[in-house]
Design an enzyme around this catalytic site. Structure first.
Site, PDB file in Angstrom:
ATOM      1  N   SER A  25       0.926  -1.305  -0.046  1.00 58.64           N
ATOM      2  CA  SER A  25      -0.024   0.137   0.018  1.00 58.64           C
ATOM      3  C   SER A  25       0.964   1.319   0.020  1.00 58.64           C
ATOM      4  O   SER A  25       2.177   1.169  -0.104  1.00 58.64           O
ATOM      5  CB  SER A  25      -0.973   0.040   1.421  1.00 58.64           C
ATOM      6  OG  SER A  25      -0.160   0.156   2.269  1.00 58.64           O
ATOM      7  N   TYR A  58      -3.283   0.637  -3.096  1.00 60.85           N
ATOM      8  CA  TYR A  58      -4.306   0.909  -2.335  1.00 60.85           C
ATOM      9  C   TYR A  58      -3.618   2.061  -1.112  1.00 60.85           C
ATOM     10  O   TYR A  58      -2.630   1.898  -0.960  1.00 60.85           O
ATOM     11  CB  TYR A  58      -5.100  -0.198  -1.930  1.00 60.85           C
ATOM     12  CG  TYR A  58      -4.569  -1.031  -0.987  1.00 60.85           C
ATOM     13  CD1 TYR A  58      -4.729  -0.674   0.593  1.00 60.85           C
ATOM     14  CD2 TYR A  58      -3.796  -2.170  -1.295  1.00 60.85           C
ATOM     15  CE1 TYR A  58      -4.183  -1.515   1.449  1.00 60.85           C
ATOM     16  CE2 TYR A  58      -3.070  -2.730  -0.036  1.00 60.85           C
ATOM     17  CZ  TYR A  58      -3.340  -2.595   1.033  1.00 60.85           C
ATOM     18  OH  TYR A  58      -2.617  -3.379   1.805  1.00 60.85           O
TER      19      TYR A  58
END
Length: 114
Positions: A25, A58
């Site tokens: 991430s 993400y």
């Protein structure tokens, strides 16, 4: 017909840290996320201005006011601390979308909003 439009952009953010052995991430200061209109868990395209690497990951929420942009997991191999990156989120829509952009200085302070 649905088209893909730019929804949010954090322009010229500075990478402040890396955690290679993490799930993955990009961690973004919560305040910067809110000002750009990016949500936790949202998919983003990250472009490294220093080396032209592009990758999708993400977002996880970082500490509010920290001005930190941290790359985690495999993405940590695609940038170095101090590299400048552009972080973009997109949306599907039948009609054009007005995107929100924040432009940062090298300390990840907002210098302009569009």
């Amino acid at each position: 017909m649905l088209n893909i439009y730019l929804k949010s952009k954090i322009h010229m953010a500075t990478v402040t840290g890396k955690k290679l052995f993490y799930e993955g991430s990009i961690e973004i200061d919560e305040e910067l996320m809110e000002r750009a209109g990016i949500s936790e868990g949202e998919m983003v395209l990250v472009v490294n201005v220093n080396n032209a690497e592009r990758f999708v990951t993400y977002v996880i929420k970082g500490k509010r006011g920290s001005r930190e942009i941290n790359l985690n997991g495999a993405a940590a191999r695609l940038a170095e601390e101090g590299d400048r990156v552009i972080i973009m989120a997109f949306t599907l829509s039948e009609t054009p979308v007005k995107s929100k952009t924040i432009i940062l200085n090298d300390k990840n302070e907002i210098v302009q909003e569009k």
